[in-house]
Design a protein around this motif. Structure first.
Motif, PDB file in Angstrom:
ATOM      1  N   ALA A 110       2.455   7.476   3.270  1.00 26.09           N
ATOM      2  CA  ALA A 110       1.457   8.069   2.327  1.00 26.09           C
ATOM      3  C   ALA A 110       1.248   7.452   1.039  1.00 26.09           C
ATOM      4  N   LEU A 111       2.300   6.718   0.643  1.00 28.91           N
ATOM      5  CA  LEU A 111       2.399   5.682  -0.509  1.00 28.91           C
ATOM      6  C   LEU A 111       1.296   4.636  -0.464  1.00 28.91           C
ATOM      7  N   LEU A 112       1.273   3.924   0.666  1.00 31.28           N
ATOM      8  CA  LEU A 112       0.755   2.582   0.914  1.00 31.28           C
ATOM      9  C   LEU A 112      -0.600   2.876   1.644  1.00 31.28           C
ATOM     10  N   GLY A 113      -0.879   4.007   2.424  1.00 28.41           N
ATOM     11  CA  GLY A 113      -1.994   4.094   3.119  1.00 28.41           C
ATOM     12  C   GLY A 113      -2.133   3.306   4.223  1.00 28.41           C
ATOM     13  N   SER A 114      -1.216   2.081   4.606  1.00 30.00           N
ATOM     14  CA  SER A 114      -1.617   1.316   5.703  1.00 30.00           C
ATOM     15  C   SER A 114      -0.393   0.848   6.285  1.00 30.00           C
ATOM     16  N   PRO A 115       0.070   1.006   7.675  1.00 30.77           N
ATOM     17  CA  PRO A 115       1.316   0.674   8.061  1.00 30.77           C
ATOM     18  C   PRO A 115       1.580  -1.046   7.991  1.00 30.77           C
ATOM     19  N   ALA A 116       0.310  -1.905   7.937  1.00 33.24           N
ATOM     20  CA  ALA A 116       0.337  -3.073   7.760  1.00 33.24           C
ATOM     21  C   ALA A 116       0.939  -3.578   6.749  1.00 33.24           C
ATOM     22  N   LEU A 117       0.991  -2.988   5.636  1.00 34.38           N
ATOM     23  CA  LEU A 117       1.543  -3.154   4.227  1.00 34.38           C
ATOM     24  C   LEU A 117       3.251  -3.374   4.283  1.00 34.38           C
ATOM     25  N   LEU A 118       3.835  -2.620   5.196  1.00 35.28           N
ATOM     26  CA  LEU A 118       5.074  -2.561   5.491  1.00 35.28           C
ATOM     27  C   LEU A 118       5.734  -3.900   5.610  1.00 35.28           C
ATOM     28  N   THR A 158      -4.036   0.596  -7.305  1.00 34.49           N
ATOM     29  CA  THR A 158      -3.483   1.910  -7.706  1.00 34.49           C
ATOM     30  C   THR A 158      -2.010   1.930  -7.603  1.00 34.49           C
ATOM     31  N   ILE A 159      -1.345   2.543  -8.400  1.00 33.41           N
ATOM     32  CA  ILE A 159      -0.072   2.669  -8.565  1.00 33.41           C
ATOM     33  C   ILE A 159       0.430   4.144  -8.210  1.00 33.41           C
ATOM     34  N   SER A 160       1.554   3.885  -7.263  1.00 29.72           N
ATOM     35  CA  SER A 160       2.119   5.469  -6.873  1.00 29.72           C
ATOM     36  C   SER A 160       3.512   5.350  -7.138  1.00 29.72           C
ATOM     37  N   SER A 161       3.952   6.343  -7.989  1.00 26.24           N
ATOM     38  CA  SER A 161       5.364   6.445  -8.552  1.00 26.24           C
ATOM     39  C   SER A 161       5.745   7.717  -8.477  1.00 26.24           C
ATOM     40  N   ARG A 162       7.105   8.125  -7.829  1.00 30.31           N
ATOM     41  CA  ARG A 162       7.643   9.446  -7.779  1.00 30.31           C
ATOM     42  C   ARG A 162       8.274  10.028  -8.841  1.00 30.31           C
ATOM     43  N   PHE A 214       8.761   3.415  -5.996  1.00 25.14           N
ATOM     44  CA  PHE A 214       7.440   2.906  -6.571  1.00 25.14           C
ATOM     45  C   PHE A 214       6.823   1.880  -5.413  1.00 25.14           C
ATOM     46  N   SER A 215       5.259   1.959  -5.478  1.00 23.15           N
ATOM     47  CA  SER A 215       4.593   1.519  -4.745  1.00 23.15           C
ATOM     48  C   SER A 215       3.282   1.173  -5.213  1.00 23.15           C
ATOM     49  N   PHE A 216       2.280   0.304  -4.650  1.00 28.19           N
ATOM     50  CA  PHE A 216       1.037  -0.034  -5.333  1.00 28.19           C
ATOM     51  C   PHE A 216       0.084  -0.094  -3.822  1.00 28.19           C
ATOM     52  N   HIS A 217      -1.144  -0.298  -4.038  1.00 30.31           N
ATOM     53  CA  HIS A 217      -1.969  -0.521  -2.947  1.00 30.31           C
ATOM     54  C   HIS A 217      -3.452  -0.816  -3.709  1.00 30.31           C
ATOM     55  N   PRO A 218      -4.310  -1.415  -2.906  1.00 27.12           N
ATOM     56  CA  PRO A 218      -4.200  -2.324  -1.629  1.00 27.12           C
ATOM     57  C   PRO A 218      -3.420  -3.422  -2.001  1.00 27.12           C
ATOM     58  N   ASN A 219      -3.051  -4.242  -0.898  1.00 25.79           N
ATOM     59  CA  ASN A 219      -2.074  -5.434  -1.274  1.00 25.79           C
ATOM     60  C   ASN A 219      -2.255  -6.322   0.287  1.00 25.79           C
TER      61      ASN A 219
END
Length: 292
Positions: free
Chosen positions: A12-20, A232-236, A219-224
């Motif tokens: 949900a935060l990153l939008g892509s499994p590849a970024l893991l 885009t920044i995502s923070s809980r 904390f996370s961000f995307h794309p990367n």
């Protein structure tokens, strides 16, 4: 169930499994201040490694090790760790760092070295690594020939062997050791010869795919990687600010307050690091941002 929840959160935060599988900085020295009281310690990396330091060592009388004096002079950008006294240093005199990488694999190290032109320093080094209590091993691609510039003695993403993956609480040591007594002019290195090291970065990939790190850091961000002008920044939790550093550790973007998107269109392609600060003062280890 807990692991599934974390994985779902990361998608949900990153939008892509590849970024893991992006890499994190485990420890890093870019010597931004030139202060002997602080710059011997890493200014990048995991909190658990903040108490370790870089050293210039003389192991001529092995097993005894002598710590030599480090100063800070002009570096690749800001400052560099600097030392003299490299005479008769073949297989004995070196730069060294220590760190821990519990939960990380695919470890790699990058660095830049320089030998002075006026007071010629050593020409030949190699990079070695070892786990605590074990023997040193040569790193493939770690043979370096230095000059009076910051481009000749550069190591980029030199890999540590698979034996170093996820070492638990065991410490890892990396050293840059002289392999000859020749200076950069082909003469014998004198006691006055000066060698410098800068931009020492160790990176690795979380063995759990970085959901554990980002779950804890909130904390996370995307794309990367990013090819467009916005991240885009995502923070809980509420942010007090965000800083972006370049590979030398210089702040290139400094934003105070809550932020949801960052315009990085003015930054040149390359590797950068994003470090958030939360309202409660909590900081996370910097995370790598690649601009293509």
């Amino acid at each position: 169930m807990k692991r599934t929840l974390r994985f779902t959160l990361m998608i949900a935060l990153l939008g892509s499994p590849a970024l893991l599988m992006s890499q994190d900085i485990i420890t890093g020295y870019t010597f931004p201040a030139g202060d002997t009281a602080t710059d011997i310690y890493p200014n990048l990396g995991l909190d658990g490694n903040s108490g370790y330091y870089i050293s210039a060592e003389d192991t001529t009388a092995h097993p005894n090790t002598v710590q030599r004096v480090i100063t800070f002079t002009d570096g690749a950008t800001d400052y560099a760790a600097t030392a003299d006294g490299w005479d008769d240093g073949m297989d004995a005199k070196l730069w060294s760092i220590k760190f821990k990488a519990d939960g990380y694999e695919s470890l790699k190290v990058s660095s830049k070295q320089y030998s002075d032109a006026t007071l010629p320093g050593p020409r030949d080094f190699k990079i070695q690594a070892r786990l605590s209590g074990e023997d040193w091993v040569d790193l493939a691609g770690g043979d370096l020939t230095l000059a009076a510039d910051w481009t000749s003695g550069v190591a980029v993403d030199v890999a540590l062997p698979a034996d170093f993956d996820d070492p638990g609480s065991t410490s890892i040591y990396i050293r840059w050791i002289m392999t000859s007594n020749s200076d950069i002019d082909g003469n014998t290195v004198l006691p006055t010869g000066i060698s410098k090291i800068d931009d020492v970065i160790v990176e690795g990939t979380s063995t759990s795919g970085i959901e554990e790190v980002l779950y804890d850091s909130r904390f996370s961000f995307h794309p990367n990687p990013v090819t467009q002008g916005m991240v885009t920044i995502s923070s809980r939790e509420d942010l007090a600010g965000i800083r972006i550093y370049d590979i030398q550790g210089k702040v290139v973007t400094d934003i105070n307050g809550r932020v949801e998107r960052i315009d990085i269109s003015r930054l040149q392609p390359g590797i950068y690091f994003i470090s958030p600060v939360f309202n409660d003062g909590h900081r996370t280890a910097p995370q790598r941002l690649v601009i293509q």
